[in-house]
Design a protein around this motif. Structure first.
Motif, PDB file in Angstrom:
ATOM      1  N   LEU A 509      51.811  81.950  47.370  1.00  0.00           N
ATOM      2  CA  LEU A 509      50.844  81.560  46.399  1.00  0.00           C
ATOM      3  C   LEU A 509      51.514  81.199  45.105  1.00  0.00           C
ATOM      4  O   LEU A 509      51.367  81.034  44.011  1.00  0.00           O
ATOM      5  CB  LEU A 509      49.917  82.719  46.120  1.00  0.00           C
ATOM      6  N   ASP A 510      52.841  80.878  45.221  1.00  0.00           N
ATOM      7  CA  ASP A 510      53.755  80.385  44.209  1.00  0.00           C
ATOM      8  C   ASP A 510      53.110  79.148  43.862  1.00  0.00           C
ATOM      9  O   ASP A 510      52.609  78.542  44.826  1.00  0.00           O
ATOM     10  CB  ASP A 510      55.373  80.083  44.795  1.00  0.00           C
ATOM     11  N   HIS A 511      52.692  78.841  42.573  1.00  0.00           N
ATOM     12  CA  HIS A 511      51.894  77.865  42.070  1.00  0.00           C
ATOM     13  C   HIS A 511      52.419  76.305  42.284  1.00  0.00           C
ATOM     14  O   HIS A 511      51.685  75.437  42.587  1.00  0.00           O
ATOM     15  CB  HIS A 511      51.543  77.918  40.567  1.00  0.00           C
ATOM     16  N   GLU A 512      53.641  76.397  42.597  1.00  0.00           N
ATOM     17  CA  GLU A 512      54.374  75.171  42.801  1.00  0.00           C
ATOM     18  C   GLU A 512      54.112  74.778  44.570  1.00  0.00           C
ATOM     19  O   GLU A 512      53.849  73.572  44.883  1.00  0.00           O
ATOM     20  CB  GLU A 512      55.839  74.917  42.888  1.00  0.00           C
ATOM     21  N   LEU A 513      54.105  75.916  45.323  1.00  0.00           N
ATOM     22  CA  LEU A 513      53.703  75.641  46.849  1.00  0.00           C
ATOM     23  C   LEU A 513      52.386  75.235  46.770  1.00  0.00           C
ATOM     24  O   LEU A 513      51.770  74.566  47.576  1.00  0.00           O
ATOM     25  CB  LEU A 513      54.233  76.667  47.348  1.00  0.00           C
ATOM     26  N   VAL A 514      51.623  75.907  46.003  1.00  0.00           N
ATOM     27  CA  VAL A 514      49.937  75.783  46.014  1.00  0.00           C
ATOM     28  C   VAL A 514      49.637  74.310  45.729  1.00  0.00           C
ATOM     29  O   VAL A 514      48.841  73.624  46.068  1.00  0.00           O
ATOM     30  CB  VAL A 514      49.256  76.666  45.022  1.00  0.00           C
TER      31      VAL A 514
END
Length: 639
Positions: A509-514
């Motif tokens: 849930l790293d926002h860049e992965l999201v």
């Protein structure tokens, strides 16, 4: 990782530090290593610290060199080293090695846009003394919880609702509209809270208290535009790079670190990438059940063991037969609000097991939402095929579906349960079909059970209204990220790990992965009815075929089977006709029919029955004022 809490008097009158200290005593489990308090004029903020980074110098509240900004923060800022370097180059002088101090200097440098520069999981409160301004913020996905209440001119906030209750002079009461949402979904969606007068700060939200006013500002949303210009090979390369980067970034720690391992795709991927980055074997922790056939069906230890051998981890297993009557009161006290997801039991047990050796743990939570891993995401796929059948055949199938048994504790019965659920909703609209998949009780059943009716403005409807993508799977990712993900999965993950003073990180849930996953078209994520199509290809260089192709099993317990068997007496006693009448919320004849239908496999009411059982136990603790230990003794006597 910490518990934060505080008080602000909007009228400028002085805050009482003793009140804030009482808030801290309610959440010692979140931070057993240290305690801190700052108060000045109308503001008082405090924290309980679980030391993770800068063990000696990371005492909070943190301040700047001029002692004009003060901060308490629960969580981790994963890009703090890069931020620290950039801000130091601009003249900022750091007083500690704490990752959280980067928030103070980012605010001083960038103003309210500082949140755009943070990569992490966090709930924080920042007091800007010269401006008499308090900022309370929550991370983008809602990994860390944050509650607040406004009573007259007094604003209170905390990582857990029980801290706010400790600061109140009145007893806890139930918010009836939140109760209706709880019985519909099995959890209470933000901004509502089951406690009257308390609210959850939604994910990706900044609450600003200034000039006697409160304002909520949303600072991030999941992208709604998909990218149809990338090839499958380009998506594979991007996912591999970002997943490896996210895991590596979240391994930063000054204390021992490990990983939960179920043997499923997501946890196996996290362990695999950790093993690539680590200089020593990764410590992994798994849980299994023993006893009945249903326990065996939920036991994933052989699969976890397979992955542990593959990566040469320092693997640890626990085989349990939980004493549910003893666990529920204590865990529901920790949860603040009841929940119908049995994963809160397993998460607590495996967290307590891991905490014997490590202080930080990585989990695979979030992979199903990002990459299309839930069976409910196939509703449109099967509905399109169902609609090709002749009308008479569809009608016959729907009638036959009503007669199918429903139980989730064996392969065959679970398949019939899923078929029954699909057939009952196949001809509904996209949104109503999805509602039927995620609710634990239909509105008409709730109307009969407790007389509660929905006015058409509930959490799911609001979430769909904000999910504007033309890509159906992107819409569902947005909806889940506004509802079940933060207010069920992430909430229980935080509360149950912190109950054992264990910090749980969720690198998927790293926002860049999201953001990367949100741009991915549905046809890439799920193909020909195959869930996680792209992710499985991306992980094919890391995991063997048997792990990639494993069927999905939730991280829960065989609760439905236990409620028919070993916990049947507990259920009947806690939800007896006398107990139900005393509470005054439920219509007992309807409850009795629900229990009977569940026992006979006519319907699978596992989630609803657990919701009702937990609600009554929670009520005895928080509404009736009984200690968890006292309720445990009562339940043990019943068993």
């Amino acid at each position: 990782m910490c518990g934060i809490y505080g008080v602000l008097h909007l009228d400028g009158s002085p805050a009482d530090p003793a009140r804030v200290s009482s808030m801290g005593r309610a959440v010692v489990h979140r931070g057993p290593d240290d305690e801190g308090l700052y108060h000045e004029g109308p503001c008082a903020i405090g924290m309980r610290r679980l030391a993770i980074i800068d063990l000696a110098g990371g005492h909070q509240p943190l301040t700047n060199q001029e002692r004009t900004l003060w901060l308490v923060c629960n969580g981790e800022i994963y890009n703090f080293r890069e931020l620290r370097q950039a801000l130091s180059a601009r003249g900022h002088r750091f007083l500690t090695g704490s990752d959280s101090e980067a928030i103070l200097h980012a605010y001083a440098e960038y103003g309210d846009e500082f949140l755009q520069h943070l990569n992490g999981m966090f709930g924080f409160a920042l007091w800007d003394a010269p401006r008499r301004r308090l900022l309370i913020g929550r991370d983008r996905l809602g990994i860390k919880p944050l509650y607040y209440a406004l009573e007259g001119q007094r604003l209170t906030f905390a990582s857990e609702a029980k801290s706010i209750l400790a600061a109140r002079s009145c007893s806890a009461r139930v918010d009836r509209s939140a109760l209706a949402e709880y019985l519909h979904w099995g959890y209470v969606p933000a901004p509502q809270c089951l406690f009257q007068g308390i609210r959850k700060l939604p994910p990706a939200t900044l609450l600003v208290a200034e000039d006697g006013r409160l304002e909520e500002r949303r600072y991030w949303r999941i992208p709604q535009e998909v990218d149809r210009g990338m090839s499958e090979a380009e998506w594979v390369a991007a996912v591999r790079e970002q997943m490896e980067r996210s895991v590596r970034m979240q391994m930063v720690s000054d204390v021992p670190i490990g990983a939960f391992l179920s043997g499923g795709l997501d946890s196996s991927a996290v362990v695999g990438y950790m093993s690539r980055a680590a200089s020593a074997p990764v410590k992994t922790y798994s849980i299994g059940f023993e006893g009945s056939a249903a326990d065996d069906y939920y036991n994933e230890l052989p699969h976890a063991r397979r992955v542990a051998r593959l990566f040469g981890t320092d693997h640890h297993e626990i085989l349990v037969k939980p004493d549910v009557a003893a666990l529920l009161p204590r865990l529901l006290w920790h949860m603040d609000e009841p929940i119908a997801d049995t994963a809160f039991l397993t998460t607590y047990l495996v967290s307590a097991f891991a905490r014997q050796e490590v202080t930080v743990i990585l989990s695979g939570v979030g992979g199903d939402e990002l990459f299309g891993g839930y069976r409910r995401y196939l509703g449109s796929h099967f509905a399109a095929r169902f609609e090709r059948l002749p009308g008479w055949l569809r009608r016959s199938a729907v009638r036959a579906g009503r007669l199918l048994p429903s139980d989730r504790h064996s392969g065959a019965l679970n398949a019939m349960r899923l078929a029954k659920r699909f057939l009952s909703s196949a001809e509904l609209s996209f949104e109503e079909r999805y509602r039927s998949y995620v609710q634990i009780a239909a509105p008409e059943l709730l109307a009969a059970l407790c007389g509660m009716r929905f006015d058409g403005d509930d959490a799911l409807e609001r979430a769909f209204a904000g999910a504007l993508s033309e890509d159906s799977l992107n819409r569902l990712l947005t909806v889940d990220a506004e509802t079940q993900l933060p207010d069920d999965l992430l909430l229980l993950t935080d509360k149950m790990s912190m109950a054992t003073s264990l910090e749980c990180r969720v690198p998927l849930l790293d926002h860049e992965l999201v953001e990367l996953a949100a741009r991915m078209p549905e046809t890439v994520k799920v193909r020909k009815g195959k869930l996680k199509h792209l992710l499985k290809i991306a992980l094919s260089d890391l995991l063997p075929l048997d792990v990639l192709q494993r069927g999905k099993r939730g991280f829960g317990t065989p609760m439905g089977a236990w409620l028919k068997g070993s916990l049947g007496g507990l259920l009947a006693s806690v939800l007896s006709e006398e107990a139900v009448a005393r509470r005054g919320w439920l219509h007992y004849p309807v409850l009795r029919r629900i229990v009977t239908d569940h026992a006979a496999n006519r319907e699978d009411y596992t989630d609803l029955l657990l919701a009702l059982l937990n609600l009554e136990i929670w009520s005895r603790i928080y509404l009736d004022g009984q200690a968890p230990e006292e309720v445990t003794a009562e339940l043990k006597a019943l068993v």
